[in-house]
Design a protein around this motif. Structure first.
Motif, short mmCIF file in Angstrom:
data_model
loop_
_atom_site.label_atom_id
_atom_site.label_comp_id
_atom_site.label_asym_id
_atom_site.label_seq_id
_atom_site.Cartn_x
_atom_site.Cartn_y
_atom_site.Cartn_z
N PRO A 99 -0.75 2.60 5.74
CA PRO A 99 0.27 3.12 6.57
C PRO A 99 -0.18 4.76 5.97
CG PRO A 99 1.97 2.02 4.37
CD PRO A 99 -0.06 2.05 4.78
N PHE A 100 0.16 5.17 7.49
CA PHE A 100 -0.04 6.98 7.42
C PHE A 100 0.30 7.45 7.72
CE2 PHE A 100 -2.80 4.96 10.20
CZ PHE A 100 -3.20 5.65 11.90
N THR A 101 0.21 8.85 8.50
CA THR A 101 1.37 9.80 9.70
C THR A 101 0.20 10.90 9.23
OG1 THR A 101 3.08 9.17 9.17
CG2 THR A 101 3.22 11.15 9.92
N ILE A 102 -0.80 11.24 10.01
CA ILE A 102 -1.51 12.40 10.51
C ILE A 102 -0.85 13.81 11.37
CG2 ILE A 102 -3.59 13.70 11.02
CD1 ILE A 102 -4.01 11.20 12.11
N TYR A 103 -0.32 15.12 10.51
CA TYR A 103 0.14 16.07 10.68
C TYR A 103 -0.45 17.42 10.90
CZ TYR A 103 4.12 13.73 8.27
OH TYR A 103 4.96 12.57 8.16
N GLU A 104 -0.30 18.04 12.15
CA GLU A 104 -1.77 18.86 12.01
C GLU A 104 -0.77 20.33 12.93
OE1 GLU A 104 -4.10 21.64 12.82
OE2 GLU A 104 -4.57 20.04 12.13
N ARG A 105 -0.93 21.40 12.78
CA ARG A 105 -0.46 22.71 12.49
C ARG A 105 -0.90 22.52 14.02
NH1 ARG A 105 -4.01 27.60 10.10
NH2 ARG A 105 -5.34 27.49 10.87
N TYR B 133 0.53 -1.40 0.04
CA TYR B 133 0.21 -0.24 0.04
C TYR B 133 1.10 1.30 0.07
CZ TYR B 133 -4.31 -2.43 0.97
OH TYR B 133 -5.26 -2.94 1.26
N PRO B 134 0.21 2.69 -0.08
CA PRO B 134 1.33 3.69 -0.22
C PRO B 134 1.04 4.35 0.95
CG PRO B 134 -1.15 4.02 -1.60
CD PRO B 134 -0.95 2.71 -0.81
N HIS B 135 2.59 4.53 1.13
CA HIS B 135 1.89 5.72 3.01
C HIS B 135 1.03 6.91 2.54
CE1 HIS B 135 3.96 8.20 5.43
NE2 HIS B 135 3.63 6.53 6.36
N VAL B 136 0.72 7.14 3.28
CA VAL B 136 -0.22 8.25 3.36
C VAL B 136 0.00 9.28 3.99
CG1 VAL B 136 -2.52 9.00 3.18
CG2 VAL B 136 -2.42 7.16 2.48
N ALA B 137 0.16 10.58 3.50
CA ALA B 137 0.31 11.80 4.44
C ALA B 137 -1.14 12.50 4.17
CB ALA B 137 1.40 12.47 3.79
N ILE B 138 -1.62 12.40 5.50
CA ILE B 138 -2.47 13.35 5.91
C ILE B 138 -2.12 14.70 6.85
CG2 ILE B 138 -5.16 12.81 7.20
CD1 ILE B 138 -4.82 10.31 7.03
N ILE B 139 -2.92 16.18 5.76
CA ILE B 139 -2.26 17.51 7.03
C ILE B 139 -3.89 17.31 7.00
CG2 ILE B 139 -1.07 19.56 5.76
CD1 ILE B 139 -0.21 17.02 4.97
N GLY B 140 -3.79 17.90 8.21
CA GLY B 140 -4.84 18.44 9.23
C GLY B 140 -5.60 17.06 9.82
N ALA B 141 -5.43 17.35 10.92
CA ALA B 141 -6.39 16.21 11.99
C ALA B 141 -8.01 16.59 12.48
CB ALA B 141 -5.33 16.40 13.28
#
Length: 485
Positions: free
Chosen positions: A109-115, A84-92
């Motif tokens: 697989p994923f990673t969540i990034y939040e400002r 599977y692609p690794h997903v970068a999620i911008i915004g929580a």
């Protein structure tokens, strides 16, 4: 809605329906024969045109997972980083955490990034109403919302208190019926739903807090490089797919298609919001405060909407037309000025003045209402490995209560698309993730949400006009549509 305990600690997709929650019935021999004949006829004609489309079987809920697409699991699925692609999620926010949960259940697989620096550093809105998403929420492993409140009646008043419309299950069903309502709306605090989703991920630590997106670019290694500002420094990361779930003023959207093509569109009114505990209204005897009734009052200009927020509080939303410059100025003055303006405009029937007076300034906010022109899918094709969902893709006014609902539907649709289009049996790396997943997802998302954006913009107009005073037991928008047809 019957509340069921969320007994399972982990979930994984149902293999019977591949996590879709529905199965397709087999096509009959008659339908298949008709399709084959149409294909043969098309080929024999030897002309250009669109070939016959293979018919699809009728969908029905999967019996194994009861339509949720999930089954209990002893442990969370292990992320399949190879396939599977690794997903970068911008915004929580709601949409960002929802897509993360849906990916977790599918081993994506994923990673969540939040400002923001933490979960509660700023207000994430007030209450929301789960409509279409009330069923879809089960697809995120949430089978009960302990803080949710179900409404069964909606009442519309004039400012003098005259009832001009009523609808809902209590209106149409006998009070002594034993048949439970089939269709109800659940009201819940936005942060409560967000927290319930985060708990599916194991808590707050899964989010990369304090990460402000600076830019991104596709690289020669077929990945997307992302740069974030973190504590005054620039940190980099890589992903195979970037999902912008960062709200109406989305940084991803701005970097992807710019701000000038589809700028924010002011809808001509301001909203003032507040939360009032019922304990502050103990001396007020009103059936409208039974934690199961939604009511609104209007005069053709101002309009207030009051709904259960929790079992022991209500949320109110006052809106009225105002020039954009004036709306920005009032919002900037803060909660004290907003409360004063709200109270001045709503010296109406009980218990409205009492509710506003009892609302603490700390629980009041206000903002001008914006949306954007409908997004065209071709604008997203500039970046093959980046997409948008929720308010970043289709922001809308709050007057139809559709923003969070559409974000949740976007999230589950995208996760299911990734699971189907990027599993081990596909060649998505060679084909490209846009062709394998994103094009189909965006077309479905934009088509589904288009009417919601349009209806929400129209509601910003007719809810502050004489139409809202129409006498009839139906939502104001339903009357408008009848009038126009």
């Amino acid at each position: 809605m019957k509340k069921v305990e969320n007994s399972a600690a982990s979930w994984t997709i149902c293999e019977e329906c591949h996590g879709r929650g529905k199965k397709s019935r087999r096509l009959t021999k008659r339908v298949l024969l008709s399709y084959k004949l149409a294909c043969d006829q098309f080929e024999n004609m030897n002309v250009e045109g669109i070939a016959p489309i293979r018919p699809k079987g009728h969908l029905f809920p999967c019996l194994i997972c009861s339509g949720s697409g999930l089954i209990p699991s002893v442990n969370p699925p292990i992320a399949d980083k190879e396939n599977y692609p690794h997903v970068a999620i911008i915004g929580a926010g709601i949409g960002g955490v929802a897509i993360a949960v849906a990916c977790l259940h599918r081993g994506i697989p994923f990673t969540i990034y939040e400002r923001d620096s933490s979960f509660d550093v700023r207000s994430q809105g007030y209450g929301l109403t789960l409509q279409q998403a009330s069923k879809a929420i089960k697809g995120f492993g949430i089978f009960s919302l302990e803080d949710g409140v179900v409404s069964t009646k909606h009442v519309v008043h004039t400012t003098e208190g005259k009832v001009i419309a009523e609808w809902g299950m209590r209106k149409w069903m006998q009070s002594d019926t034993k048949i439970p309502p089939k269709r109800t709306n659940m009201h819940i605090a936005r942060q409560s739903l967000r927290l319930a989703l985060l708990e599916q991920l194991g808590g707050h630590d899964v989010v990369q807090w304090g990460h402000q997106l600076v830019d991104f670019k596709e690289c020669a290694d077929e990945c997307v490089d992302l740069n974030f500002q973190v504590n005054g420094e620039i940190k980099s990361a890589k992903a195979d797919l970037v999902v912008g779930a960062d709200g109406i003023r989305s940084s991803v959207r701005k970097l992807l298609i710019g701000e000038d093509i589809t700028p924010l569109r002011y809808l001509g009114c301001i909203v003032i919001l507040g939360i009032c505990p019922l304990s502050a209204l103990e001396d007020i005897d009103s059936s409208l405060l039974d934690s199961a009734t939604v009511f609104q009052t209007a005069n053709g200009n101002e309009r207030i909407y009051i709904m259960p927020y929790t079992s022991d509080s209500v949320m109110w939303q006052l809106s009225f037309p105002m020039l954009e410059k004036e709306a920005k100025a009032l919002s900037a003055q803060g909660s004290q000025a907003l409360k004063k303006e709200a109270c001045r405009r709503t010296q109406w029937h009980d218990p409205i003045p009492q509710i506003l007076a009892a609302t603490q300034e700390l629980q009041i906010s206000g903002y001008p209402v914006y949306d954007r022109e409908l997004l065209e899918s071709k604008l997203l094709e500039k970046w093959g490995k980046v997409t948008l969902l929720g308010d970043a893709a289709h922001p809308m006014s709050p007057f139809k209560g559709q923003g969070a609902n559409q974000a949740l539907l976007d999230a589950i649709t995208l996760a299911r698309g990734i699971s189907k289009g990027c599993n081990a049996a596909t060649q998505w790396r060679e084909t490209g993730i846009r062709k394998s997943v994103l094009t189909e997802f965006e077309l479905e998302m934009l088509e589904r949400s288009a009417s919601k954006v349009k209806d929400s913009a129209e509601a910003a107009q007719f809810l502050h006009s004489e139409i809202v005073l129409h006498e009839g037991n139906e939502p104001r928008g339903s009357y408008l549509k009848k009038k126009l047809t």
